[in-house]
Design a protein around this motif. Structure first.
Motif, PDB file in Angstrom:
ATOM      1  N   GLY A  92      72.336  40.899   4.264  1.00  0.00           N
ATOM      2  CA  GLY A  92      73.068  42.116   4.603  1.00  0.00           C
ATOM      3  C   GLY A  92      73.399  42.997   3.417  1.00  0.00           C
ATOM      4  O   GLY A  92      74.338  43.796   3.477  1.00  0.00           O
ATOM      5  N   ALA A 108      68.772  40.452   7.594  1.00  0.00           N
ATOM      6  CA  ALA A 108      69.675  41.475   8.135  1.00  0.00           C
ATOM      7  C   ALA A 108      70.127  41.115   9.544  1.00  0.00           C
ATOM      8  O   ALA A 108      69.383  40.515  10.317  1.00  0.00           O
ATOM      9  CB  ALA A 108      68.984  42.836   8.141  1.00  0.00           C
ATOM     10  N   THR A 146      71.617  42.296  13.393  1.00  0.00           N
ATOM     11  CA  THR A 146      71.287  43.394  14.313  1.00  0.00           C
ATOM     12  C   THR A 146      72.252  43.508  15.497  1.00  0.00           C
ATOM     13  O   THR A 146      71.931  44.151  16.490  1.00  0.00           O
ATOM     14  CB  THR A 146      69.863  43.218  14.861  1.00  0.00           C
ATOM     15  OG1 THR A 146      69.767  41.955  15.548  1.00  0.00           O
ATOM     16  CG2 THR A 146      68.828  43.255  13.738  1.00  0.00           C
ATOM     17  N   ASN A 169      71.859  47.615  13.369  1.00  0.00           N
ATOM     18  CA  ASN A 169      72.828  47.428  12.289  1.00  0.00           C
ATOM     19  C   ASN A 169      73.609  46.142  12.519  1.00  0.00           C
ATOM     20  O   ASN A 169      73.542  45.531  13.579  1.00  0.00           O
ATOM     21  CB  ASN A 169      73.780  48.630  12.232  1.00  0.00           C
ATOM     22  CG  ASN A 169      74.700  48.700  13.447  1.00  0.00           C
ATOM     23  OD1 ASN A 169      75.782  48.118  13.440  1.00  0.00           O
ATOM     24  ND2 ASN A 169      74.254  49.392  14.514  1.00  0.00           N
ATOM     25  N   ASP A 170      74.358  45.733  11.496  1.00  0.00           N
ATOM     26  CA  ASP A 170      75.158  44.509  11.606  1.00  0.00           C
ATOM     27  C   ASP A 170      76.647  44.795  11.739  1.00  0.00           C
ATOM     28  O   ASP A 170      77.484  43.920  11.569  1.00  0.00           O
ATOM     29  CB  ASP A 170      74.892  43.583  10.411  1.00  0.00           C
ATOM     30  CG  ASP A 170      75.337  44.203   9.079  1.00  0.00           C
ATOM     31  OD1 ASP A 170      76.046  45.228   9.077  1.00  0.00           O
ATOM     32  OD2 ASP A 170      74.978  43.634   8.024  1.00  0.00           O
ATOM     33  N   LEU A 173      70.046  48.385   9.410  1.00  0.00           N
ATOM     34  CA  LEU A 173      68.845  47.648   9.009  1.00  0.00           C
ATOM     35  C   LEU A 173      68.087  48.413   7.936  1.00  0.00           C
ATOM     36  O   LEU A 173      67.647  47.834   6.929  1.00  0.00           O
ATOM     37  CB  LEU A 173      67.953  47.413  10.234  1.00  0.00           C
ATOM     38  CG  LEU A 173      66.588  46.785   9.979  1.00  0.00           C
ATOM     39  CD1 LEU A 173      66.723  45.420   9.319  1.00  0.00           C
ATOM     40  CD2 LEU A 173      65.801  46.673  11.291  1.00  0.00           C
ATOM     41  N   THR A 192      69.198  48.032   4.306  1.00  0.00           N
ATOM     42  CA  THR A 192      69.004  46.775   3.580  1.00  0.00           C
ATOM     43  C   THR A 192      67.702  46.767   2.786  1.00  0.00           C
ATOM     44  O   THR A 192      67.512  45.916   1.914  1.00  0.00           O
ATOM     45  CB  THR A 192      68.978  45.574   4.540  1.00  0.00           C
ATOM     46  OG1 THR A 192      67.832  45.652   5.398  1.00  0.00           O
ATOM     47  CG2 THR A 192      70.249  45.518   5.375  1.00  0.00           C
ATOM     48  N   PRO A 235      62.547  43.059   6.481  1.00  0.00           N
ATOM     49  CA  PRO A 235      63.641  42.091   6.544  1.00  0.00           C
ATOM     50  C   PRO A 235      63.469  41.109   7.706  1.00  0.00           C
ATOM     51  O   PRO A 235      62.936  41.459   8.766  1.00  0.00           O
ATOM     52  CB  PRO A 235      64.883  42.965   6.749  1.00  0.00           C
ATOM     53  CG  PRO A 235      64.483  44.317   6.229  1.00  0.00           C
ATOM     54  CD  PRO A 235      63.028  44.449   6.561  1.00  0.00           C
ATOM     55  N   THR A 276      65.223  39.479  10.618  1.00  0.00           N
ATOM     56  CA  THR A 276      66.391  39.909  11.384  1.00  0.00           C
ATOM     57  C   THR A 276      66.878  38.810  12.329  1.00  0.00           C
ATOM     58  O   THR A 276      66.089  38.033  12.864  1.00  0.00           O
ATOM     59  CB  THR A 276      66.097  41.179  12.203  1.00  0.00           C
ATOM     60  OG1 THR A 276      65.013  40.928  13.107  1.00  0.00           O
ATOM     61  CG2 THR A 276      65.724  42.328  11.279  1.00  0.00           C
ATOM     62  N   HIS A 293      77.810  41.452  10.169  1.00  0.00           N
ATOM     63  CA  HIS A 293      77.764  41.483   8.712  1.00  0.00           C
ATOM     64  C   HIS A 293      78.579  40.376   8.042  1.00  0.00           C
ATOM     65  O   HIS A 293      78.056  39.625   7.212  1.00  0.00           O
ATOM     66  CB  HIS A 293      78.256  42.840   8.209  1.00  0.00           C
ATOM     67  CG  HIS A 293      78.138  43.021   6.737  1.00  0.00           C
ATOM     68  ND1 HIS A 293      76.958  43.400   6.129  1.00  0.00           N
ATOM     69  CD2 HIS A 293      79.053  42.866   5.724  1.00  0.00           C
ATOM     70  CE1 HIS A 293      77.140  43.481   4.828  1.00  0.00           C
ATOM     71  NE2 HIS A 293      78.388  43.160   4.555  1.00  0.00           N
TER      72      HIS A 293
END
Length: 205
Positions: free
Chosen positions: A92, A141, A143, A158-159, A164, A167, A175, A177, A182
């Motif tokens: 992340g 990463a 998600t 996104n986290d 994403l 990163t 990445p 995933t 995060h």
């Protein structure tokens, strides 16, 4: 091989304990690097981390797992060192300017606890000067962050804190995933297993 675990902003080595156990079970020795962004400048943390890399390199091949800001600190510290690790795993890490850091920097509590490290995350100029990595690396990463018209990420994966796309060091990066948030991705068994497998592959090269 020793693996140094570098935690993220606002966290402590305790956040990496589960990952440490998984890596130990896979045959690796783990060590922790600790810092407090509100008590040290970004430059002070980077200098200590550089010295830690130098020490590890005298003991044999080593690897790094860095969560979030830990990955940015790693990039800065390795730019000051010739003692490169065998491999780096970033969890992340915002390798591109994170949009939420710029928003958070307007809030004094964030300014206080993040110090100059938070200021760096919120600065496009800092990112423009941030060195690229010269060691091999893997990006992991999450998600599971919110998406939609009300989300600061829109429909981007996104986290919850980092998109994403944020990163990636290079556009060509792919990445790994996982569904995850995060601040807790390092505690997920699937992520821990993936990190161990990455090092198993690099160790066999």
């Amino acid at each position: 091989m020793k693996i140094l675990l570098v935690h993220g902003l606002g966290r402590t080595p305790i956040s990496m304990m589960g990952l440490s156990y998984c890596l130990n079970q896979s045959g690796y020795q783990t060590e922790f690097f600790s810092y407090a962004a509100f008590a040290e400048s970004y430059e002070q943390i980077v200098t200590r981390l550089r010295d830690r890399f130098r020490l590890l390199s005298t003991q044999g091949p080593y690897g790094i797992v860095a969560h979030s800001l830990g990955g940015i600190l790693t990039r800065s510290a390795l730019a000051l060192s010739r003692n490169l690790p065998r491999h780096i795993v970033m969890l992340g890490t915002p390798n591109q300017p994170p949009r939420l850091a710029k928003l958070a920097w307007n809030l004094w509590p964030f300014q206080w606890f993040s110090g100059t490290s938070g200021a760096s995350l919120a600065s496009s100029e800092f990112y423009a000067s941030l060195p690229h990595l010269h060691a091999s690396y893997t990006i992991i990463a999450g998600t599971s962050g919110p998406r939609g018209p009300w989300s600061p990420f829109g429909m981007e994966l996104n986290d919850g804190l980092v998109a994403l796309n944020e990163t990636r060091l290079l556009e060509s990066d792919q990445p790994i995933t996982f569904p995850g948030i995060h601040g807790f991705m390092m505690n997920q068994a699937t992520v821990q297993t993936a990190v161990a497998r990455v090092f198993q592959k690099t160790s066999s090269r």
